[in-house]
Design an enzyme around this catalytic site. Structure first.
Site, short mmCIF file in Angstrom:
data_model
loop_
_atom_site.label_atom_id
_atom_site.label_comp_id
_atom_site.label_asym_id
_atom_site.label_seq_id
_atom_site.Cartn_x
_atom_site.Cartn_y
_atom_site.Cartn_z
N THR A 48 0.83 -1.20 0.00
CA THR A 48 0.00 0.00 0.00
C THR A 48 0.86 1.25 0.00
O THR A 48 2.00 1.23 0.49
CB THR A 48 -0.89 0.09 1.26
N ASP A 49 0.31 2.33 -0.53
CA ASP A 49 0.85 3.63 -0.14
C ASP A 49 0.49 3.80 1.32
O ASP A 49 -0.42 3.16 1.85
CB ASP A 49 0.26 4.75 -1.01
N TRP A 50 1.18 4.67 2.00
CA TRP A 50 1.08 4.75 3.46
C TRP A 50 -0.31 5.28 3.86
O TRP A 50 -0.64 6.43 3.63
CB TRP A 50 2.19 5.63 4.00
N GLY A 51 -1.11 4.37 4.44
CA GLY A 51 -2.47 4.73 4.80
C GLY A 51 -3.46 4.44 3.69
O GLY A 51 -4.60 4.92 3.74
N GLY A 52 -3.07 3.63 2.71
CA GLY A 52 -3.91 3.40 1.54
C GLY A 52 -4.90 2.26 1.68
O GLY A 52 -5.71 2.04 0.77
#
Length: 727
Positions: free
Chosen positions: A260-264
């Protein structure tokens, strides 16, 4: 005995040279056999722990089995300084500096795939030295709008150019046993409301434009990891969207990790079943508050474990993720032969300089103002904050560089006999991620001081543009318009009224409006050039280096000339957030020069455009079909009086197509360096399957029979010959 003293850089360079020898690694069969041996030994809890972060940039290993932690670092322009375990604060190490390489727009502007390989290799060597297993980059999202805050991190508007540059970059990284994490999959084409915008795009545009560089990175570059994007696509967040299984894995055969992108991540069941492997940054993403035992609360942590135990989610999804993660480890930190890497070597600095030099684009050179005589005794007034401002910021691309040569420093070192004075002229304010902070300096005073400075000068070098700050070229926010910020246009106009002998040098990652263009005799597009930026700029200004960069995206005259902005509708950009956050890509496949060509809208500067201090001539242009291959050929001759490089570009269009087509699309290019008077015949082969369109009815690629037009030239709007061929 003679005492020999070696610098640390020389020692590291020697180590890198030794490490560059190809070493044997696990075969694919050996990796799968080892994974088969390990999986039965892992508990459910240990498998789940592999699937989510344990810190800001790492995931857990399995200590009892000797499986190491997996460490990641932001990229792609260098290895980011160390971040705290649980928050976005820097750890303040004294040994985490890096070589700051130019932004990817600069690399794309080089039109040099060999340089992309060198770039990837150098970044990976530094990642190895710092103990990183995964480099989070490169970015290949398509330049849809000149307002996108992260365009400077990407490879331009054309999917073919981006594909040709990303493949060698990935190979350069991964030959070192470091995984390249190609991002952001997919349709992350803006930063405004990036976490909630829900993109609707045709299957054709999705496949032909936006997924093409990712497909090349996977099928040709064999990327070991992919990062999902924040936005939604057709109602699903991209970090656990159905396309991860349907296209990325099942069609392209991707066998790496999706991160994931961070927090995705936003849903446990979707994340479990739709192809996501590793979840990063959900609770401690810097945008929300941290919480106790935050990592256990991730969607792929305890909620995932509990759902498996309750029978709500098949344990096979977990085994598949664990297999993908272990495969990534056997390619990186559990490889048979792990290299040691090196950091900040002379070779790395030289690579950074080469990229910065080759990426610089000469946009205008009226009356051959450039190059300047390095032995001049003129008084040169350098105006502009970007002459001295550090450009190491920009959200996740922020770097802690060993050094940074500013444009002013470069100019001073290259004109030793000149009298050089500098005045800021404007001020952008402090660097701040996600916020706009005004400068405490008085704008009128800065402008007046600059106008006084240029009065007695023989030449003005204006160094302006954008900065890697919020609402300019920075993550988490788009630009507010096409104009240069901080009243730069007014400053430029007033400077030229006093002193018309001016050269403009612009540091940006995006196109910008130039209302004063008719009165500025020379214009240089310099990009964010990394630690060697000032050296490269001065090399070009003095003619030590002949500029050879080509624009990787179109400069429109005004914002509404751009396809995404031509509709002047929120539902096309940036999305209708008052209702359902939907955004419709109504320009469809006509992105960038495709829109300008097909709609007959003249650009300010065209895709593929770039001047030189010498001149080139194309002759003997041919195009013919042979079997399943189209071959275009031309002789490029340097007709000027100095050595230089030119990029032969081949575009193809379809006459009388039954579907929407751009007038022409880039299908081949080749950069060649020639001495004065020399010539070279260049042949470019294009497989006919690369001329296919994506048929939405059959959901397959199709090559139309009939007449095609081959356009051969040196820019999308500078075509020397058009030749018809039959397929």
């Amino acid at each position: 005995m003679k005492k020999i003293v070696l610098s640390l850089a020389a020692i590291a360079l020697a180590a890198c040279t030794q490490q560059s020898v190809q070493q044997t690694q696990w075969t694919d069969a050996e990796i799968e056999q080892k994974i088969d041996e390990i999986l039965p030994q892992l508990t459910l809890e240990e498998k789940v722990a592999l699937c989510h972060a344990q810190s800001k940039f790492s995931t857990a290993g399995v200590r009892r089995l000797g499986i190491p932690e997996l460490w990641m670092s932001d990229g792609p322009h260098g290895v980011r300084a160390e971040i705290n375990w649980d928050d976005w604060g820097y750890s303040h190490w004294t040994n985490d500096s890096c070589t700051a390489f130019p932004a990817l727009t600069s690399l794309a502007a080089s039109f040099n795939p060999d340089l992309a390989f060198e770039y990837g290799n150098a970044v990976a060597e530094e990642a190895l030295y710092r103990g990183k297993d995964v480099m989070l980059g490169p970015g290949v999202n398509i330049y849809r709008t000149p307002l996108n805050g992260r365009n400077f991190e990407y490879l331009g508007e054309d999917p073919f150019l981006a594909s040709q540059m990303v493949v060698p970059y990935v190979k350069g990284v991964q030959q070192n046993g470091v995984a390249s994490c190609v991002k952001h999959f997919a349709l992350n084409n803006q930063e405004t409301q990036r976490n909630s915008v829900d993109v609707e795009v045709s299957d054709r545009a999705l496949r032909e434009i936006y997924l093409a560089p990712f497909e090349a990175a996977v099928t040709e570059g064999h990327a070991w990891s992919i990062m999902g994007s924040y936005n939604l696509f057709r109602g699903q967040h991209c970090c656990h969207n159905a396309v991860l299984n349907n296209i990325l894995r099942n069609e392209w055969g991707f066998d790496g990790c999706v991160i994931t992108d961070w927090g995705g991540a936003h849903d446990t069941k979707e994340a479990a079943e739709n192809g996501l492997d590793i979840e990063m940054g959900t609770w401690t993403n810097g945008l929300t508050s941290s919480s106790r035992n935050a990592y256990d609360g991730y969607y792929l942590a305890k909620p995932y474990l509990e759902a498996i135990k309750k029978g709500e989610i098949d344990v096979k999804t977990l085994d598949a993720k664990a297999r993908n993660i272990l495969r990534l480890m056997f390619r990186t930190n559990m490889a048979k032969n792990i290299k040691s890497g090196c950091m900040g070597t002379d070779a790395h600095f030289a690579t950074a300089l080469s990229i910065a030099r080759e990426g610089i684009v000469l946009l205008k050179n009226e009356n051959k103002v450039l190059p300047l005589d390095p032995q001049t005794t003129m008084k040169i007034a350098v105006i502009g904050e970007n002459a001295t401002r550090s450009m190491m910021g920009g959200g996740s691309s922020e770097l802690k560089s060993f050094f940074e040569i500013s444009p002013l420093e470069g100019i001073k070192s290259h004109f030793p006999k000149a009298q050089i004075v500098h005045s800021m002229g404007y001020a952008s304010g402090p660097e701040m991620f996600g916020r706009v902070l005004p400068s405490k300096l008085n704008a009128d005073s800065l402008m007046n001081a600059a106008l006084e400075t240029v009065k007695g000068a023989d030449l003005v070098i204006y160094v302006g543009g954008l900065t890697k700050a919020h609402e300019q070229d920075c993550e988490a926010g788009d630009r507010v318009g096409l104009e240069l910020p901080f009243n730069q246009n007014e400053l430029i106009e007033k400077v030229m009224e006093i002193n018309p002998n001016i050269v403009g040098v612009f540091v940006t990652g995006n196109a910008f409006a130039m209302p004063w263009i008719d009165r500025m005799p020379a214009i240089v597009q310099a990009w964010y050039g990394g630690c060697q930026a000032g050296e490269a700029i001065a090399d070009v200004l003095t003619g030590k280096v002949n500029p050879s960069g080509k624009l990787p995206f179109t400069f429109p005259v005004k914002l509404t000339d751009n396809g995404a902005h031509s509709f002047e509708s929120a539902e096309v950009y940036p999305g209708r957030f008052e209702s359902d956050s939907k955004e419709f890509y109504k320009e469809d496949i006509l992105v960038g020069y495709r829109w300008h060509d097909t709609k007959n809208i003249a650009p300010l500067f065209a895709f593929g455009y770039g001047l030189s201090y010498t001149s080139f001539e194309l002759s003997g242009i041919e195009a013919k079909m042979s079997g399943k291959k189209l071959t275009a050929k031309a002789t490029v001759k340097n007709t000027g009086d100095c050595s230089g490089a030119e990029v032969l570009q081949v575009y193809v269009g379809k006459k009388d197509s039954r579907v929407l087509r751009a007038q022409k699309e880039l299908k081949g290019f080749k950069k060649t360096t020639l001495e004065a008077g020399a010539q070279q015949t260049i042949s470019i082969d294009i497989p006919t399957d690369k001329l296919a369109f994506f048929n939405e009815e059959t959901q397959s690629w199709e090559v139309e029979k009939g007449t095609y037009v081959v356009y051969v030239g040196t820019a999308s709007n500078n075509i020397a010959a058009e030749i018809e061929v039959e397929i």
